[in-house]
Design a protein around this motif. Structure first.
Motif, PDB file in Angstrom:
ATOM      1  N   ASN A 150      39.593  42.206  38.405  1.00 40.05           N
ATOM      2  CA  ASN A 150      39.039  43.353  37.679  1.00 40.05           C
ATOM      3  C   ASN A 150      38.669  44.512  38.594  1.00 40.05           C
ATOM      4  O   ASN A 150      38.403  45.609  38.115  1.00 40.05           O
ATOM      5  CB  ASN A 150      37.794  42.913  36.898  1.00 40.05           C
ATOM      6  CG  ASN A 150      38.132  42.019  35.733  1.00 40.05           C
ATOM      7  OD1 ASN A 150      39.219  42.102  35.165  1.00 40.05           O
ATOM      8  ND2 ASN A 150      37.223  41.131  35.366  1.00 40.05           N
ATOM      9  N   THR A 151      38.647  44.262  39.894  1.00 40.00           N
ATOM     10  CA  THR A 151      38.180  45.271  40.846  1.00 40.00           C
ATOM     11  C   THR A 151      39.270  45.763  41.784  1.00 40.00           C
ATOM     12  O   THR A 151      39.354  46.950  42.093  1.00 40.00           O
ATOM     13  CB  THR A 151      37.029  44.687  41.702  1.00 40.00           C
ATOM     14  OG1 THR A 151      36.044  44.128  40.845  1.00 40.00           O
ATOM     15  CG2 THR A 151      36.384  45.762  42.558  1.00 40.00           C
ATOM     16  N   VAL A 152      40.124  44.848  42.225  1.00 41.85           N
ATOM     17  CA  VAL A 152      40.996  45.141  43.360  1.00 41.85           C
ATOM     18  C   VAL A 152      42.044  46.200  43.060  1.00 41.85           C
ATOM     19  O   VAL A 152      42.366  47.024  43.924  1.00 41.85           O
ATOM     20  CB  VAL A 152      41.673  43.841  43.858  1.00 41.85           C
ATOM     21  CG1 VAL A 152      42.704  43.321  42.868  1.00 41.85           C
ATOM     22  CG2 VAL A 152      42.282  44.051  45.234  1.00 41.85           C
ATOM     23  N   TRP A 153      42.572  46.217  41.836  1.00 41.21           N
ATOM     24  CA  TRP A 153      43.671  47.140  41.549  1.00 41.21           C
ATOM     25  C   TRP A 153      43.219  48.597  41.609  1.00 41.21           C
ATOM     26  O   TRP A 153      43.910  49.455  42.159  1.00 41.21           O
ATOM     27  CB  TRP A 153      44.286  46.814  40.187  1.00 41.21           C
ATOM     28  CG  TRP A 153      44.890  45.455  40.171  1.00 41.21           C
ATOM     29  CD1 TRP A 153      44.349  44.311  39.626  1.00 41.21           C
ATOM     30  CD2 TRP A 153      46.119  45.055  40.770  1.00 41.21           C
ATOM     31  NE1 TRP A 153      45.177  43.245  39.850  1.00 41.21           N
ATOM     32  CE2 TRP A 153      46.263  43.661  40.539  1.00 41.21           C
ATOM     33  CE3 TRP A 153      47.111  45.738  41.470  1.00 41.21           C
ATOM     34  CZ2 TRP A 153      47.375  42.954  41.002  1.00 41.21           C
ATOM     35  CZ3 TRP A 153      48.219  45.033  41.922  1.00 41.21           C
ATOM     36  CH2 TRP A 153      48.343  43.661  41.690  1.00 41.21           C
ATOM     37  N   VAL A 154      42.042  48.868  41.043  1.00 42.66           N
ATOM     38  CA  VAL A 154      41.561  50.251  41.070  1.00 42.66           C
ATOM     39  C   VAL A 154      41.137  50.652  42.485  1.00 42.66           C
ATOM     40  O   VAL A 154      41.318  51.808  42.895  1.00 42.66           O
ATOM     41  CB  VAL A 154      40.414  50.453  40.056  1.00 42.66           C
ATOM     42  CG1 VAL A 154      39.166  49.695  40.470  1.00 42.66           C
ATOM     43  CG2 VAL A 154      40.103  51.925  39.872  1.00 42.66           C
ATOM     44  N   ARG A 155      40.600  49.725  43.260  1.00 40.76           N
ATOM     45  CA  ARG A 155      40.183  50.060  44.625  1.00 40.76           C
ATOM     46  C   ARG A 155      41.372  50.268  45.558  1.00 40.76           C
ATOM     47  O   ARG A 155      41.327  51.114  46.440  1.00 40.76           O
ATOM     48  CB  ARG A 155      39.290  48.954  45.177  1.00 40.76           C
ATOM     49  CG  ARG A 155      37.908  48.940  44.552  1.00 40.76           C
ATOM     50  CD  ARG A 155      36.953  48.136  45.386  1.00 40.76           C
ATOM     51  NE  ARG A 155      35.689  47.941  44.693  1.00 40.76           N
ATOM     52  CZ  ARG A 155      34.756  47.112  45.110  1.00 40.76           C
ATOM     53  NH1 ARG A 155      34.936  46.394  46.206  1.00 40.76           N
ATOM     54  NH2 ARG A 155      33.634  46.974  44.437  1.00 40.76           N
TER      55      ARG A 155
END
Length: 200
Positions: A150-155
Motif C-alpha cells: 500500500n506504500t511502496v508504489w507511490v513512494r
C-alpha cells in the motif's frame, strides 16, 4: 469580530494550500508505466506480488487436504483462519507505522521471510500447535506485505500514473492467484503428496 474571524480562517486555508505539493511537482517526480518497467525495482515488486498471490492462494485452497494428509482434522484447518486473520489485521496496523520507520525493501524482505517460515512449518504441521504457528507466521507476513504494497508504489514511482502501475500489478497478482491452486493440485496428482509443492 466576524470580519476578523473570516480573515483568520481565509489566511489559514491559504497557508495550508501553500504547504500542499502542487500537481505539477508530483507529476515531475512520477514515473509513467513505461518508465517504471525500465526499473529493476518495478520487476522485483511485481514478481514478489505475483508470488505472494500464487503461494497464499494455493495454500488456502488446499489447506484442508494438506492438514488431513498430515493427520489433522477439518476443524483444525478451519481454526487456523481465525489466528491468521487476527495476525494479518494486527500486522497491517503495525506495518503502517513500521513503513514510516523502516526502509520498504527491508520490510518486504521481512514479510517474505515470515511467509517462507510459515510454509516451512505448514509442510511439517502434524500437531494443532504447529498448525497455529503456521497461521501466525503467514498472517504476520501477509500483514507486513500489505503495508508495504500500500506504500511502496507511490513512494517509488509517484502518484501521476499510480492507477496504471497498480493495475498492472493487480493483473499479475490475479494471474498468480489463479495459477497457484492449479499448480499445487497438479503436483499432488503427479506425486501423490503436497510436500513437493510446499518444498518448492
Amino acid at each position: 469580530t466576524g470580519r476578523k474571524t473570516w480573515d483568520r480562517l481565509l489566511t489559514a486555508v491559504l497557508n495550508t494550500a501553500a504547504a500542499v505539493p502542487s500537481v505539477e511537482t508530483e507529476e515531475a517526480v512520477s514515473f509513467s508505466l513505461k518508465e517504471a518497467r525500465h526499473t529493476r525495482a518495478y520487476w522485483i515488486l511485481m514478481i514478489l506480488s505475483a508470488s505472494m498471490g500464487l503461494i497464499v492462494t494455493a495454500v488456502f485452497f488446499n489447506i484442508v487436504p494438506i492438514f488431513t494428509n498430515q493427520g489433522l482434522t477439518d476443524a483444525n484447518a478451519a481454526a487456523t483462519f481465525t489466528t491468521l486473520a487476527l495476525a494479518l489485521g494486527t500486522m497491517q496496523l503495525i506495518g503502517g507505522v513500521l513503513a514510516d520507520r523502516i526502509r520498504l525493501n527491508w520490510l518486504a524482505a521481512i514479510s517474505t521471510a515470515f511467509i517462507t517460515a510459515g510454509i516451512w512449518i505448514l509442510s511439517r504441521a502434524d500437531s494443532v500447535m504447529l498448525a497455529q504457528v503456521y497461521a501466525l507466521l503467514i498472517g504476520i507476513g501477509q500483514g507486513l506485505f500489505g503495508a508495504v504494497s500500500n506504500t511502496v508504489w507511490v513512494r517509488y514511482f509517484g502518484r501521476a500514473h499510480l492507477g496504471r502501475i497498480r493495475g498492472n500489478v493487480a493483473m499479475a497478482m490475479v494471474a498468480g492467484s489463479s495459477a497457484g491452486p492449479f499448480i499445487m493440485g497438479a503436483t499432488y496428482d503427479l506425486f501423490g503428496s503436497y510436500q513437493f509443492s510446499l518444498n518448492m
